[in-house]
Structure formats: structure tokens, C-alpha cells
Design a protein around this motif. Structure first.
Motif, PDB file in Angstrom:
ATOM      1  N   ALA A   4       0.841  -1.196   0.000  1.00  0.00           N
ATOM      2  CA  ALA A   4       0.000   0.000   0.000  1.00  0.00           C
ATOM      3  C   ALA A   4       0.876   1.245   0.000  1.00  0.00           C
ATOM      4  N   TYR A  28      -8.524   6.261  -6.416  1.00  0.00           N
ATOM      5  CA  TYR A  28      -7.438   5.583  -5.711  1.00  0.00           C
ATOM      6  C   TYR A  28      -7.762   4.093  -5.534  1.00  0.00           C
ATOM      7  N   ALA A  29      -8.993   3.804  -5.102  1.00  0.00           N
ATOM      8  CA  ALA A  29      -9.387   2.409  -4.875  1.00  0.00           C
ATOM      9  C   ALA A  29      -9.348   1.605  -6.161  1.00  0.00           C
ATOM     10  N   SER A  74      -7.517   2.091  -8.777  1.00  0.00           N
ATOM     11  CA  SER A  74      -6.114   1.865  -9.132  1.00  0.00           C
ATOM     12  C   SER A  74      -5.514   0.744  -8.292  1.00  0.00           C
ATOM     13  N   ARG A  75      -5.810   0.732  -7.001  1.00  0.00           N
ATOM     14  CA  ARG A  75      -5.294  -0.308  -6.111  1.00  0.00           C
ATOM     15  C   ARG A  75      -5.877  -1.672  -6.477  1.00  0.00           C
ATOM     16  N   ALA A 106      -3.842  -4.975  -7.898  1.00  0.00           N
ATOM     17  CA  ALA A 106      -3.889  -6.235  -7.156  1.00  0.00           C
ATOM     18  C   ALA A 106      -4.579  -7.352  -7.926  1.00  0.00           C
ATOM     19  N   GLU A 117      -7.549  -1.631   1.755  1.00  0.00           N
ATOM     20  CA  GLU A 117      -6.408  -2.531   1.946  1.00  0.00           C
ATOM     21  C   GLU A 117      -6.841  -3.898   2.465  1.00  0.00           C
ATOM     22  N   ILE A 162      -7.909  -6.003  -0.436  1.00  0.00           N
ATOM     23  CA  ILE A 162      -6.777  -6.509  -1.204  1.00  0.00           C
ATOM     24  C   ILE A 162      -6.049  -7.607  -0.446  1.00  0.00           C
TER      25      ILE A 162
END
Length: 319
Positions: A18, A35-36, A38-39, A43, A94, A97
Motif C-alpha cells: 500500500a 485511488y481504490a 487503481s489499487r 492487485a 487494503e 486486497i
């Protein structure tokens, strides 16, 4: 004897670390959504549990953190979040993920047809197309498209493999004068279903039964039987993504060709249907196998906004 060389154990894909998010760098709901997404993309998450893509999943988790209905996201998209809310949203992103658990398990909620339902690891995360079909194919018969006539005249409905009870609850709401029975072989799932039935105030009309398909129902007959049974075949079971492996295996496993439960439904349904009734059943991608196994059954395949040929209807007279 020659020494056997050790085969290195398979490692799970590394979780992308992260990135540090500085105070004030993300401010609005839109900022956290971007942002979410992209994360989630980095993942390589899988989405099939009430949301079908990273954007919808991110919006769902953000709204749940902020106690908003998902439909309200756009209304507040440019609103700023507090420092405390920011931390909660980032932590949830997080956790999604790191654990690979379905988002619904992380917040204990899923929406079907706009209605909220409680869900946890005791039951599969509901994502059936049947709720949409109840609205599109079982309405009033003014235009001649309803498969069952006037919803107000439906007296008894049965939901087999009910899981969290969502479809039974949607059916009870759609057929306002019907008594609804719902059956599941899992006591754990029925505990979740009982909570949802109570939350939606349907204890007086919706009865839960523990047992194997029709066995706990005696000679009861129904105007409509609905079912979203286990239908994943052996090949599909072997390829289930990590998110799905967090759900009860019994809710997926349909045997070698995915039809173990579906065959029983087709073989036994007629003796539990009224003469004008019918069976509505979801089988995922099992259409080819089913048509090969029952070449003479006049199955009517119903499409939805997001599915084609995954749900069939058959009238009692044709079984």
C-alpha cells in the motif's frame, strides 16, 4: 535410491504494498474512488459478488463506510471526507486486497434490486439474476408477457437452496399475497436467512425449512418454484478465484457436469407444482450440458441486462 528433489511450494501472488497517502492528498469521494480502482486493478482482484467491476466495488465500499446507499454516490461525489472517514476508507480498501474476501463479507451487506441484505461467511454472497426476472417476466399480464399471470393471485412460492434468503424475500415482496417457503440444507445459511427475513418484516409470510430440496415440504404444491442451486462443474470448481474460495463450497459444487442438483429439481418439481405453475432456475453457464441431458424439454431461456441463457423457465405441464 536417488534423493527426491524438493518441489518448491506455490506462493500466492504478492500483495502490492500500500502506498503512503499523505494527509489531504485524497479529499473527495471521487478521489477515493480513483485511488481504490487503481489499487484494485494493481492487485488483480476478481469481482463477482454483487459488483461486477472495480469502479462499482470501490463505490460500494466507500458508500458503506460513509453510511450512504450506493445510489447516492454521485450526489456526494465531490464532497470531502473527514480525517477519520479517510482512515476507515483506506483501511477497508487494503483489507479487500490483503484478504481477497468478497467486499460483502467485509461490510456484512449486499444489495439486490436496491434492497440491503445482511451476509457473512456462513452463506454465499447472493448475485442471482432471478430478482431482475421476477420484475421483468412475472408482472401484470396487460402486455401478455407475464409467465404466471397476475402477481396478486399467486398464493404459494417456494425458494430452493435459499442461502441468505434474498430471493425468497424479493419473491415475497413481488407476490404480495403469497405464502413463501424457503429451503436450504445448511443450518448456517438459514441463520443468516432468518436475520434477513426479520429485518424485512416478513416472519408472518416467509417460512424457512432445513432440509434437502423438497424433503421437508411434504406434499405441498406451489404456483412458482425458484432456485439458484449449486451449478459449478468440476472444471469450474478447480478454477474458482480466491474470492469465491472464501464462500461455502457447498453453495457452488454442482458435481462433474454442474447438474447434480438441477437434475433433481427437474425430476421432482412437477409433483410440487400447481397445474398452472412453473420452475424458474438459474444454472450459470450450464446451458449446453442441460440441453444435451434433456433434449426434449421445452426450456425457455430468459435473458437479463447482464446475462444470456443462464436462467430457464419451464411450465409444470411440460415437466
Amino acid at each position: 535410491m536417488a534423493k527426491r528433489s524438493k518441489v518448491p511450494a506455490k506462493r500466492s501472488p504478492a500483495v502490492p504494498k500500500a502506498p503512503k497517502v499523505g494527509a489531504g492528498e485524497l479529499q473527495t469521494l471521487f478521489d477515493f474512488l480513483r485511488y481504490a480502482v487503481s489499487r484494485f486493478n494493481a492487485a488483480k482482484l476478481v469481482f463477482a459478488h454483487g459488483t461486477t467491476d472495480p469502479v462499482a466495488e470501490a463505490a460500494f465500499l466507500i458508500c458503506e463506510t460513509l453510511h450512504l446507499h450506493p445510489d447516492q454516490f454521485e450526489n456526494f461525489a465531490t464532497a470531502r471526507v473527514t480525517v477519520a472517514e479517510s482512515k476507515q476508507i483506506l483501511d477497508l480498501i487494503e483489507r479487500r486486497i490483503a484478504t481477497r474476501k468478497p467486499a460483502a463479507y467485509l461490510v456484512n451487506k449486499v444489495y439486490m434490486r436496491g434492497l440491503p441484505f445482511y451476509v457473512d461467511e456462513r452463506t454465499i454472497v447472493p448475485r442471482s439474476f432471478i430478482g431482475e426476472l421476477l420484475d421483468s417476466h412475472f408482472g401484470g399480464d396487460e402486455d401478455g408477457t407475464s409467465l404466471i399471470g397476475d402477481p396478486e393471485e399467486v398464493e404459494r412460492v417456494l425458494d430452493l437452496c435459499t442461502g441468505s434468503g434474498c430471493l425468497a424475500i424479493l419473491a415475497a415482496r413481488h407476490f404480495p399475497n403469497a405464502a413463501v417457503d424457503a429451503v436450504d440444507i445448511s443450518k448456517d445459511a438459514l441463520e443468516v436467512a432468518a436475520r434477513n427475513v426479520a429485518d424485512h418484516g416478513l416472519d408472518h409470510r416467509l417460512t424457512l425449512h432445513h432440509g434437502d430440496l423438497f424433503k421437508p415440504l411434504g406434499d405441498n404444491r406451489y404456483d412458482l418454484i425458484i432456485s439458484n442451486p449449486p451449478y459449478v462443474d468440476a472444471e469450474g470448481m478447480a478454477a474458482l478465484p480466491r474470492e469465491c474460495r472464501a464462500e461455502p463450497k457447498i453453495a457452488f459444487d454442482g458435481g462433474a457436469d454442474g447438474l447434480d442438483i438441477v437434475r433433481r429439481l427437474l425430476d421432482e418439481a412437477r409433483q410440487h407444482l400447481t397445474p398452472q405453475g412453473g420452475l424458474l432456475c438459474e444454472i450459470g453457464r450450464g446451458r449446453d450440458n442441460l440441453e444435451a441431458a434433456y433434449p426434449n424439454l421445452p426450456l425457455l431461456w430468459l435473458d437479463t441486462e447482464d446475462s444470456e441463457g443462464e436462467v430457464f423457465w419451464i411450465a409444470a405441464a411440460d415437466l
